[in-house]
Design an enzyme around this catalytic site. Sequence first.
Site, PDB file in Angstrom:
ATOM      1  N   SER A   1       0.616  -1.126   0.100  1.00 22.68           N
ATOM      2  CA  SER A   1       0.165  -0.119   0.205  1.00 22.68           C
ATOM      3  C   SER A   1       0.766   0.699  -0.193  1.00 22.68           C
ATOM      4  O   SER A   1       1.314   1.601  -0.840  1.00 22.68           O
ATOM      5  CB  SER A   1      -1.272  -0.171   1.451  1.00 22.68           C
ATOM      6  OG  SER A   1      -1.469   0.462   1.195  1.00 22.68           O
TER       7      SER A   1
ATOM      8  N   HIS B   1      -2.624  -1.591  -4.622  1.00 21.79           N
ATOM      9  CA  HIS B   1      -4.128  -1.227  -4.573  1.00 21.79           C
ATOM     10  C   HIS B   1      -4.259   0.485  -4.572  1.00 21.79           C
ATOM     11  O   HIS B   1      -3.579   0.838  -4.259  1.00 21.79           O
ATOM     12  CB  HIS B   1      -4.542  -1.930  -3.442  1.00 21.79           C
ATOM     13  CG  HIS B   1      -4.377  -1.977  -2.241  1.00 21.79           C
ATOM     14  ND1 HIS B   1      -4.676  -2.158  -1.308  1.00 21.79           N
ATOM     15  CD2 HIS B   1      -3.662  -1.022  -1.579  1.00 21.79           C
ATOM     16  CE1 HIS B   1      -4.498  -2.021  -0.200  1.00 21.79           C
ATOM     17  NE2 HIS B   1      -4.163  -0.646  -0.102  1.00 21.79           N
TER      18      HIS B   1
END
Length: 203
Positions: A99, A124
């Site tokens: 992330s 993501h």
Amino acid sequence: MNTLVPMVVEQTNRGERSYDIYSRLLKERIIFLTGQVYDEVASLICAQLLFLESENPSKDIAFYINSPGGVVTSGLAIYDTMQYIRPKVSTVCIGQAASMGSLLMTAGEKGKRFSLPNSRIMVHQPSGGAQGQATDIEIQAREILALRARLNNIYVEHTGQPLDVIEKVMERDKFMTADEAKEFGLIDEVVNKRPAVEDDSAS
């Protein structure tokens, strides 16, 4: 949970001086991000980056990352500071960079972004929840879409991938090995051992 931080004792002309291990590594221009990214962590890392710039604006900084990600705005504070300061920031993934951790990893100086071979990298799109009146939810939805576009453009800039590829990859959690992250452009090299240091006395 063991929170014991090892101490390092050094001999000086004024006697012994002890440092916690992270403070001693900071003297060598090494910074660590371990665990979640949130405001307090971001403030500490930004402060260390700014301090090292004031110490020597032309000497590289090594930034070791082992993080599952965290708050986007906190991560962007670190990202912006990395781009703002004059020293080049080398990034090294140890363990995982997921992330916001992966964004900070790829934000290092081009050619100086590394990963150890067994590290895991994940990218993501940002996530969030909204509640309240319909108008409030609509405002939050617009904001998270704008944030997604901003993050996508950062990945485009640092990986060299086209926007449509980034958007497709970011649609769901995308896990990569260190070698896959190199192929994608998130890092420059997978390193097994630190390069040998030449003996100055031999020259």
